[in-house]
Motif scaffolding. Structure first.
Motif, PDB file in Angstrom:
ATOM      1  N   GLN A  15       0.810  -1.216   0.000  1.00 35.72           N
ATOM      2  CA  GLN A  15       0.000   0.000   0.000  1.00 35.72           C
ATOM      3  C   GLN A  15       0.847   1.273   0.000  1.00 35.72           C
ATOM      4  O   GLN A  15       0.364   2.350  -0.352  1.00 35.72           O
ATOM      5  CB  GLN A  15      -0.930   0.007   1.208  1.00 35.72           C
ATOM      6  CG  GLN A  15      -0.219   0.052   2.552  1.00 35.72           C
ATOM      7  CD  GLN A  15      -1.197   0.027   3.708  1.00 35.72           C
ATOM      8  OE1 GLN A  15      -2.409   0.177   3.522  1.00 35.72           O
ATOM      9  NE2 GLN A  15      -0.688  -0.155   4.925  1.00 35.72           N
ATOM     10  N   ASP A  16       2.105   1.159   0.381  1.00 34.73           N
ATOM     11  CA  ASP A  16       2.985   2.319   0.404  1.00 34.73           C
ATOM     12  C   ASP A  16       3.868   2.415  -0.833  1.00 34.73           C
ATOM     13  O   ASP A  16       4.671   3.350  -0.956  1.00 34.73           O
ATOM     14  CB  ASP A  16       3.877   2.284   1.655  1.00 34.73           C
ATOM     15  CG  ASP A  16       3.099   2.552   2.923  1.00 34.73           C
ATOM     16  OD1 ASP A  16       2.326   3.539   2.929  1.00 34.73           O
ATOM     17  OD2 ASP A  16       3.235   1.799   3.896  1.00 34.73           O
ATOM     18  N   LEU A  17       3.728   1.460  -1.758  1.00 35.05           N
ATOM     19  CA  LEU A  17       4.473   1.499  -3.019  1.00 35.05           C
ATOM     20  C   LEU A  17       3.616   2.136  -4.109  1.00 35.05           C
ATOM     21  O   LEU A  17       2.393   1.990  -4.107  1.00 35.05           O
ATOM     22  CB  LEU A  17       4.867   0.088  -3.455  1.00 35.05           C
ATOM     23  CG  LEU A  17       5.989  -0.583  -2.668  1.00 35.05           C
ATOM     24  CD1 LEU A  17       6.046  -2.069  -3.001  1.00 35.05           C
ATOM     25  CD2 LEU A  17       7.331   0.080  -2.973  1.00 35.05           C
ATOM     26  N   PRO A  18       4.225   2.842  -5.058  1.00 31.13           N
ATOM     27  CA  PRO A  18       3.460   3.369  -6.188  1.00 31.13           C
ATOM     28  C   PRO A  18       2.754   2.241  -6.932  1.00 31.13           C
ATOM     29  O   PRO A  18       3.304   1.136  -7.060  1.00 31.13           O
ATOM     30  CB  PRO A  18       4.542   4.016  -7.066  1.00 31.13           C
ATOM     31  CG  PRO A  18       5.664   4.313  -6.127  1.00 31.13           C
ATOM     32  CD  PRO A  18       5.651   3.208  -5.120  1.00 31.13           C
ATOM     33  N   PRO A  19       1.522   2.457  -7.418  1.00 30.17           N
ATOM     34  CA  PRO A  19       0.767   1.402  -8.090  1.00 30.17           C
ATOM     35  C   PRO A  19       1.534   0.715  -9.216  1.00 30.17           C
ATOM     36  O   PRO A  19       1.454  -0.502  -9.367  1.00 30.17           O
ATOM     37  CB  PRO A  19      -0.464   2.135  -8.613  1.00 30.17           C
ATOM     38  CG  PRO A  19      -0.645   3.262  -7.657  1.00 30.17           C
ATOM     39  CD  PRO A  19       0.732   3.698  -7.270  1.00 30.17           C
ATOM     40  N   LYS A  20       2.288   1.482 -10.008  1.00 31.79           N
ATOM     41  CA  LYS A  20       3.031   0.887 -11.120  1.00 31.79           C
ATOM     42  C   LYS A  20       4.038  -0.124 -10.612  1.00 31.79           C
ATOM     43  O   LYS A  20       4.158  -1.226 -11.169  1.00 31.79           O
ATOM     44  CB  LYS A  20       3.745   1.979 -11.922  1.00 31.79           C
ATOM     45  CG  LYS A  20       4.550   1.439 -13.097  1.00 31.79           C
ATOM     46  CD  LYS A  20       5.211   2.569 -13.878  1.00 31.79           C
ATOM     47  CE  LYS A  20       6.045   2.029 -15.024  1.00 31.79           C
ATOM     48  NZ  LYS A  20       6.687   3.143 -15.799  1.00 31.79           N
ATOM     49  N   ARG A  51       4.325  -7.693  -8.858  1.00 32.53           N
ATOM     50  CA  ARG A  51       3.263  -8.705  -8.719  1.00 32.53           C
ATOM     51  C   ARG A  51       2.817  -8.852  -7.267  1.00 32.53           C
ATOM     52  O   ARG A  51       2.491  -9.946  -6.804  1.00 32.53           O
ATOM     53  CB  ARG A  51       3.730 -10.045  -9.284  1.00 32.53           C
ATOM     54  CG  ARG A  51       4.067 -10.005 -10.775  1.00 32.53           C
ATOM     55  CD  ARG A  51       4.663 -11.298 -11.255  1.00 32.53           C
ATOM     56  NE  ARG A  51       3.764 -12.435 -11.006  1.00 32.53           N
ATOM     57  CZ  ARG A  51       4.133 -13.715 -11.089  1.00 32.53           C
ATOM     58  NH1 ARG A  51       5.395 -14.008 -11.407  1.00 32.53           N
ATOM     59  NH2 ARG A  51       3.279 -14.680 -10.857  1.00 32.53           N
ATOM     60  N   LEU A  52       2.723  -7.757  -6.586  1.00 35.35           N
ATOM     61  CA  LEU A  52       2.311  -7.799  -5.180  1.00 35.35           C
ATOM     62  C   LEU A  52       0.800  -7.829  -5.026  1.00 35.35           C
ATOM     63  O   LEU A  52       0.290  -8.283  -3.998  1.00 35.35           O
ATOM     64  CB  LEU A  52       2.879  -6.590  -4.430  1.00 35.35           C
ATOM     65  CG  LEU A  52       4.402  -6.566  -4.317  1.00 35.35           C
ATOM     66  CD1 LEU A  52       4.854  -5.292  -3.624  1.00 35.35           C
ATOM     67  CD2 LEU A  52       4.921  -7.786  -3.561  1.00 35.35           C
ATOM     68  N   GLY A  75      -4.337  -8.774  -2.905  1.00 31.97           N
ATOM     69  CA  GLY A  75      -5.713  -8.619  -3.373  1.00 31.97           C
ATOM     70  C   GLY A  75      -6.059  -7.208  -3.755  1.00 31.97           C
ATOM     71  O   GLY A  75      -7.194  -6.893  -4.058  1.00 31.97           O
ATOM     72  N   ARG A  76      -5.070  -6.315  -3.772  1.00 33.61           N
ATOM     73  CA  ARG A  76      -5.311  -4.918  -4.142  1.00 33.61           C
ATOM     74  C   ARG A  76      -5.247  -4.781  -5.654  1.00 33.61           C
ATOM     75  O   ARG A  76      -4.298  -5.246  -6.281  1.00 33.61           O
ATOM     76  CB  ARG A  76      -4.274  -3.997  -3.503  1.00 33.61           C
ATOM     77  CG  ARG A  76      -4.415  -3.878  -1.999  1.00 33.61           C
ATOM     78  CD  ARG A  76      -3.294  -3.013  -1.459  1.00 33.61           C
ATOM     79  NE  ARG A  76      -3.317  -1.690  -2.068  1.00 33.61           N
ATOM     80  CZ  ARG A  76      -4.003  -0.666  -1.566  1.00 33.61           C
ATOM     81  NH1 ARG A  76      -4.743  -0.825  -0.474  1.00 33.61           N
ATOM     82  NH2 ARG A  76      -3.971   0.530  -2.151  1.00 33.61           N
ATOM     83  N   ALA A  77      -6.216  -4.160  -6.240  1.00 38.30           N
ATOM     84  CA  ALA A  77      -6.198  -3.897  -7.676  1.00 38.30           C
ATOM     85  C   ALA A  77      -6.165  -2.386  -7.881  1.00 38.30           C
ATOM     86  O   ALA A  77      -6.932  -1.651  -7.272  1.00 38.30           O
ATOM     87  CB  ALA A  77      -7.443  -4.507  -8.351  1.00 38.30           C
ATOM     88  N   ASP A  78      -5.306  -1.937  -8.737  1.00 41.32           N
ATOM     89  CA  ASP A  78      -5.168  -0.513  -9.013  1.00 41.32           C
ATOM     90  C   ASP A  78      -4.753  -0.360 -10.475  1.00 41.32           C
ATOM     91  O   ASP A  78      -3.707  -0.855 -10.865  1.00 41.32           O
ATOM     92  CB  ASP A  78      -4.116   0.123  -8.102  1.00 41.32           C
ATOM     93  CG  ASP A  78      -4.210   1.649  -8.079  1.00 41.32           C
ATOM     94  OD1 ASP A  78      -4.529   2.217  -9.143  1.00 41.32           O
ATOM     95  OD2 ASP A  78      -3.985   2.251  -7.017  1.00 41.32           O
ATOM     96  N   THR A  79      -5.570   0.270 -11.278  1.00 38.79           N
ATOM     97  CA  THR A  79      -5.297   0.369 -12.693  1.00 38.79           C
ATOM     98  C   THR A  79      -4.678   1.707 -13.088  1.00 38.79           C
ATOM     99  O   THR A  79      -4.527   2.001 -14.255  1.00 38.79           O
ATOM    100  CB  THR A  79      -6.603   0.186 -13.509  1.00 38.79           C
ATOM    101  OG1 THR A  79      -7.546   1.183 -13.084  1.00 38.79           O
ATOM    102  CG2 THR A  79      -7.181  -1.193 -13.288  1.00 38.79           C
ATOM    103  N   ARG A  80      -4.326   2.516 -12.091  1.00 40.82           N
ATOM    104  CA  ARG A  80      -3.722   3.819 -12.420  1.00 40.82           C
ATOM    105  C   ARG A  80      -2.369   3.636 -13.074  1.00 40.82           C
ATOM    106  O   ARG A  80      -1.637   2.744 -12.733  1.00 40.82           O
ATOM    107  CB  ARG A  80      -3.587   4.658 -11.145  1.00 40.82           C
ATOM    108  CG  ARG A  80      -4.931   5.186 -10.617  1.00 40.82           C
ATOM    109  CD  ARG A  80      -4.735   5.988  -9.364  1.00 40.82           C
ATOM    110  NE  ARG A  80      -4.315   5.105  -8.276  1.00 40.82           N
ATOM    111  CZ  ARG A  80      -3.918   5.569  -7.083  1.00 40.82           C
ATOM    112  NH1 ARG A  80      -3.871   6.867  -6.846  1.00 40.82           N
ATOM    113  NH2 ARG A  80      -3.556   4.744  -6.123  1.00 40.82           N
TER     114      ARG A  80
END
Length: 216
Positions: free
Chosen positions: A194-199, A205-206, A211-216
């Motif tokens: 959660q503290d890493l940039p989404p990219k 592959r975290l 279970g976190r999905a983020d398409t930004r």
């Protein structure tokens, strides 16, 4: 935590080792006056390869002067502040072992640790060391990328003060090891997702573990 040895901004360089971009801002030089750090980057600095550098989570890069001394001995030539392409040359900070998401106040700016810098062929060419990428990964002290949460001025001599630190205890060095191929680190690094940039979260592959999905 330590203090700023120097604040450095780019002097554009060209050469065969710069790759397809033809130019690079990796060669940074100390400046005497205060420099403004903003969410968009460091005032007066230049980023050429915007595909790999210059995102909000790469607003600034910091490297330890102690590590510059190590690499000076390794390469057999003196490296000085700015030679790692860093905006902030830090003394007494052990930045590679900062916790992901850690927040610092330096001068009037507030910065947040987002992750490690990965070595590339431009970096290897700048240091004139063909095996640098592999050796850099082995040493595991990559320095830190920083996001700017509050804009402000920073100058040489400013103290690095801790404002907050997440409880997961995952360090920049841990994330770097995973990024360099140590897949056994995935479970260890997952609590910092959660503290890493989404990219970067996707690249490592975290999301499969959290279970976190983020398409930004």
């Amino acid at each position: 935590m330590g203090y700023v040895r120097s604040v450095n901004v780019a002097v554009l360089r060209t050469g065969e080792w710069t790759g397809r971009m033809g130019r690079t801002g990796i060669d940074k030089r100390p400046v005497d006056d205060p420099v403004e750090f903003t969410p968009g980057g460091v005032r007066g600095d230049q980023v050429i390869d915007t595909k790999h550098h210059g995102a909000w989570y790469q607003a600034a890069y910091a490297f330890d002067t102690e590590d510059l001394r190590f690499w000076s001995a390794e390469l057999g030539r003196e490296l000085v502040p700015g030679n790692a392409g860093e905006n902030l040359s830090l003394l007494g900070c052990e930045s590679s072992f900062a916790v992901i998401g850690e927040r610092w106040r330096i001068g009037s700016a507030v910065l947040r640790v987002t992750g490690p810098r990965n070595p590339c062929r431009v970096f290897a060419g700048f240091w004139q060391h063909k095996g640098l990428v592999k050796r850099f990964a082995e040493i595991g002290r990559p320095g830190v990328y920083l996001a700017v949460e509050e804009s402000g001025d920073i100058r040489a001599g400013d103290e690095v003060r801790m404002l907050s630190k997440p409880g997961h205890a995952v360090t920049v060095a841990d994330v770097f090891a995973l990024a360099m191929g140590d897949r056994d680190r995935r479970e260890q690094v997952a609590p910092a997702a959660q503290d890493l940039p989404p990219k970067w979260r996707r690249q490592l592959r975290l999301e499969e573990l959290t279970g976190r999905a983020d398409t930004r």
